[in-house]
Design a protein around this motif. Structure first.
Motif, short mmCIF file in Angstrom:
data_model
loop_
_atom_site.label_atom_id
_atom_site.label_comp_id
_atom_site.label_asym_id
_atom_site.label_seq_id
_atom_site.Cartn_x
_atom_site.Cartn_y
_atom_site.Cartn_z
N GLY A 12 6.61 89.28 38.24
CA GLY A 12 5.67 89.44 37.20
C GLY A 12 4.73 88.36 37.15
O GLY A 12 4.11 87.90 35.94
N GLY A 13 4.09 88.04 38.29
CA GLY A 13 3.28 87.13 38.51
C GLY A 13 3.68 85.53 38.76
O GLY A 13 2.77 84.57 39.09
N LEU A 14 5.08 85.38 38.54
CA LEU A 14 5.40 84.02 38.83
C LEU A 14 5.99 84.10 40.66
O LEU A 14 6.60 84.93 41.00
N GLY A 51 3.59 89.62 53.10
CA GLY A 51 4.95 89.62 53.31
C GLY A 51 5.93 89.20 52.19
O GLY A 51 7.01 89.13 52.06
N THR A 52 5.13 88.82 51.00
CA THR A 52 5.47 88.75 49.73
C THR A 52 6.12 89.78 49.10
O THR A 52 5.53 90.94 49.29
N ILE A 53 7.51 89.76 48.63
CA ILE A 53 7.86 90.86 47.85
C ILE A 53 7.65 90.73 46.23
O ILE A 53 7.72 89.75 45.70
N PHE A 54 7.18 91.79 45.85
CA PHE A 54 6.50 91.92 44.65
C PHE A 54 7.62 92.92 43.63
O PHE A 54 7.68 93.79 44.11
N ILE A 55 7.74 92.43 42.58
CA ILE A 55 8.79 92.74 41.65
C ILE A 55 8.15 92.87 40.25
O ILE A 55 7.80 91.79 39.67
N SER A 63 14.20 83.52 37.04
CA SER A 63 14.64 82.34 37.38
C SER A 63 16.18 82.10 37.12
O SER A 63 16.90 81.46 37.64
N ILE A 64 16.64 82.92 35.88
CA ILE A 64 18.21 82.72 35.65
C ILE A 64 18.84 83.79 36.63
O ILE A 64 20.00 83.51 36.93
N ILE A 65 18.10 84.86 37.07
CA ILE A 65 18.63 85.78 38.00
C ILE A 65 19.03 85.10 39.27
O ILE A 65 20.04 85.15 39.96
N LEU A 66 17.96 84.35 39.80
CA LEU A 66 17.70 83.72 41.08
C LEU A 66 19.02 82.56 40.84
O LEU A 66 19.54 82.33 41.88
#
Length: 224
Positions: A12-14, A51-55, A63-66
């Motif tokens: 989401g841009g972060l 190579g960045t994963i975009f979701i 951040s809580i999920i991670l």
């Protein structure tokens, strides 16, 4: 640590950085499936040219999920209130273990529950209450009936005030629990996201005559 084990994500841009082992720590899940090369998740997770994963999801809640993937713990600040959004994100990432730990938001918009008890305490050495001698006859529950029912479920005894189960705005002081374990009652409230605001006790029978406590209590057992 090998460079190939590092993963960069744009949610989401972060931007986030983590490792393959962290994203695979809870399997099966959406992220672990992607790391393992499952092509069925390519419609929701995209790999950018660098190579960045975009979701395309909520970057702040990620951040809580991670943190959960890193520590296997749900870490929330005291001011966090978006339980619904967090639950949706946990469902998207296919993390049932996290969903189970997220406090359920009350369908009644929150509220307060007061617990009381009828019982006695026998004091042991040095004026300390010994729980082995505690005797609780009943744990009383006061508050909005539907909220009390949501928190305590089948352990709630409504025989003294059955009321109307469809009337969610009814308040009552006549409910009590089917068990006599105060710790179990507090755990049930904590699991639903309740926090302790205050406590008050009148002590045990005969407390006002106890030599270590009588100077601070009135004959009725209340602090003065």
């Amino acid at each position: 640590m090998e460079e190939s084990s590092l993963i960069s994500l744009n949610v989401g841009g972060l931007l986030y950085s983590t490792t393959r082992s962290t994203l695979s720590s809870h399997s099966p899940s959406l992220l672990s499936s992607y790391i393992q090369g499952d092509t069925s998740v390519s419609s929701t997770i995209h790999s950018l040219p660098d190579g960045t994963i975009f979701i395309d999801r909520d970057g702040t809640l990620f951040s809580i999920i991670l943190n959960f993937l890193r520590t296997d713990r749900l870490i929330l600040c005291d001011s966090f209130r978006d339980m619904v959004g967090l639950r949706e994100e946990a469902a998207f990432y296919q993390l049932p273990a996290l969903i189970h730990r997220i406090p359920s938001p009350s369908e009644n918009g929150g509220g307060y529950i007061t617990l009381g008890y009828r019982g006695t305490f026998a004091y042991g050495r040095d004026g300390q209450a010994d729980v082995k001698f505690r005797k609780l006859q009943r744990i009383l529950v006061h508050g909005k009936a539907s909220l009390c029912r949501e928190v305590f479920g089948d352990t709630l005894n409504e025989s003294r005030d059955p009321g109307d189960h469809d009337f969610s705005d009814r308040y009552t002081t006549r409910l009590y629990l089917k068990h006599q374990c105060l710790e179990k009652a507090c755990d049930a409230m904590a699991e639903k996201g309740f926090r302790l605001l205050s406590t008050c006790t009148s002590g045990a029978n005969g407390l006002s005559s106890h030599q270590l406590m009588s100077s601070g209590l009135s004959p009725g057992g209340q602090n003065v």
